[in-house]
Design a protein around this motif. Structure first.
Motif, short mmCIF file in Angstrom:
data_model
loop_
_atom_site.label_atom_id
_atom_site.label_comp_id
_atom_site.label_asym_id
_atom_site.label_seq_id
_atom_site.Cartn_x
_atom_site.Cartn_y
_atom_site.Cartn_z
N CYS A 59 0.87 -1.55 -0.08
CA CYS A 59 -0.06 0.17 -0.05
C CYS A 59 0.72 1.38 -0.12
CB CYS A 59 -0.98 0.06 1.29
SG CYS A 59 -2.48 -1.22 1.04
N THR B 119 0.58 3.38 -3.22
CA THR B 119 -0.75 3.88 -3.37
C THR B 119 -0.85 5.54 -3.05
OG1 THR B 119 -1.83 3.37 -1.57
CG2 THR B 119 -1.84 1.84 -3.17
N GLN B 120 -1.70 6.11 -3.58
CA GLN B 120 -1.97 7.49 -3.07
C GLN B 120 -2.36 7.57 -1.84
OE1 GLN B 120 -4.11 9.64 -6.38
NE2 GLN B 120 -3.84 11.68 -5.36
N TYR B 121 -3.22 6.64 -1.73
CA TYR B 121 -3.69 6.90 -0.16
C TYR B 121 -3.53 5.36 0.59
CZ TYR B 121 -6.64 9.93 -3.09
OH TYR B 121 -6.98 10.98 -4.12
N SER C 87 -2.91 4.64 4.01
CA SER C 87 -3.86 4.49 5.08
C SER C 87 -5.13 4.01 4.76
CB SER C 87 -3.97 5.70 6.06
OG SER C 87 -4.69 6.84 5.19
N VAL C 88 -5.81 4.44 3.48
CA VAL C 88 -7.09 4.13 3.18
C VAL C 88 -6.79 2.66 2.38
CG1 VAL C 88 -8.82 4.24 1.44
CG2 VAL C 88 -7.92 6.19 2.57
N CYS C 89 -5.80 2.26 1.90
CA CYS C 89 -5.53 0.96 1.35
C CYS C 89 -5.30 -0.02 2.50
CB CYS C 89 -4.30 1.20 0.43
SG CYS C 89 -3.58 -0.32 -0.24
N SER D 224 -13.19 -2.34 -3.79
CA SER D 224 -13.87 -1.19 -4.72
C SER D 224 -15.17 -1.20 -5.12
CB SER D 224 -13.05 -0.66 -5.83
OG SER D 224 -11.50 -0.37 -5.39
N GLU E 285 -14.64 8.61 -1.19
CA GLU E 285 -14.12 7.31 -0.63
C GLU E 285 -14.07 6.17 -1.53
OE1 GLU E 285 -15.85 3.85 2.36
OE2 GLU E 285 -16.41 6.04 2.94
N GLN F 132 -11.10 7.00 -3.75
CA GLN F 132 -9.77 6.71 -3.23
C GLN F 132 -9.51 5.18 -3.23
OE1 GLN F 132 -9.96 8.33 0.62
NE2 GLN F 132 -9.55 10.42 -0.04
N SER G 69 -8.70 4.07 -6.96
CA SER G 69 -7.38 4.76 -7.44
C SER G 69 -6.29 3.79 -6.73
CB SER G 69 -7.12 6.10 -6.69
OG SER G 69 -5.91 6.57 -6.96
N ASN G 70 -6.43 3.56 -5.44
CA ASN G 70 -5.19 2.47 -4.92
C ASN G 70 -5.55 1.12 -5.69
OD1 ASN G 70 -4.83 4.29 -3.00
ND2 ASN G 70 -6.02 3.57 -1.43
#
Length: 202
Positions: free
Chosen positions: A38, A41-43, A45-47, A75, A183, A186, A189-190
């Motif tokens: 993760c 990835t761009q996010y 913590s979300v990942c 997703s 959300e 994000q 995107s991940n």
């Protein structure tokens, strides 16, 4: 207790103790793999949060391909939940008043965008889980390209939904929908980043 049951009970207890001892190590390895993956990835913590919870209901992913498929499934689930939420808003919007009806149109458009996104993400997850062939082969590259295309299309759907909300939607409704869709965007995107890391070299 009959003497003949003592060895059986001891064997069962030993097996349970061994499983309990192995489980934390297994879970820690899976968590470390998710966390390290993760980071790209761009996010992140979300990942980590979304994929760690995914592993609670199914075997944790152990390879980049399994991780990408899990991210796509997460997703799709998030997009479906957001679609249901927007659907409730759309259904509850009064249609008798002209202004309210016009305001509901962008919400219905967003709902259609999200429904398309759910379909794209489900197709991508299914493709990633199917027979893609040997990594690096033409067949594998073709299947992976399909996954990337569908995932990118889902991101476009989510962006289109957000763009449409800027016209004729009251601030409270726009903020409520935006929170859900951002959300989804994000995690999508991940997922695309993780998909792009599938194959030779990763």
């Amino acid at each position: 207790m009959p003497r003949s049951f003592a060895p059986l009970l001891a064997a069962v207890l030993l097996a349970l103790a061994a499983a309990a001892a192995a489980s934390p190590a297994h879970n820690n390895a899976a968590t470390d793999f998710i966390r390290k993956s993760c980071r790209a990835t761009q996010y992140p913590s979300v990942c980590v949060k979304s994929l760690s919870s995914y592993g609670e209901s199914s075997p944790p992913p152990r390879s980049p391909r399994e991780l990408a498929r899990a991210a796509l499934a997460v997703s799709a689930d998030r997009a479906l939940a957001a679609s249901a939420y927007v659907g409730r808003l759309c259904g509850g919007a009064p249609g008798a008043h002209g202004g309210a009806k016009r305001a509901a149109e962008p919400v219905r458009d967003c709902l259609e965008d999200l429904a398309d996104g759910v379909g794209h993400l489900r197709d991508a997850a299914e493709e990633m889980g199917g027979g893609m062939g040997r990594e690096g082969s033409p067949a594998f590259k073709w299947h992976l390209s399909n996954v990337q295309t569908w995932c990118s299309a889902a991101l476009t759907d989510e962006s289109t939904c957000l763009d449409g909300l800027s016209r004729g939607v009251d601030a409270a409704t726009r903020a409520a929908i935006r929170g859900k869709v951002v959300e989804v965007a994000q995690v999508t995107s991940n997922a695309l980043v993780l998909v792009n890391r599938v194959g030779p070299g990763y």
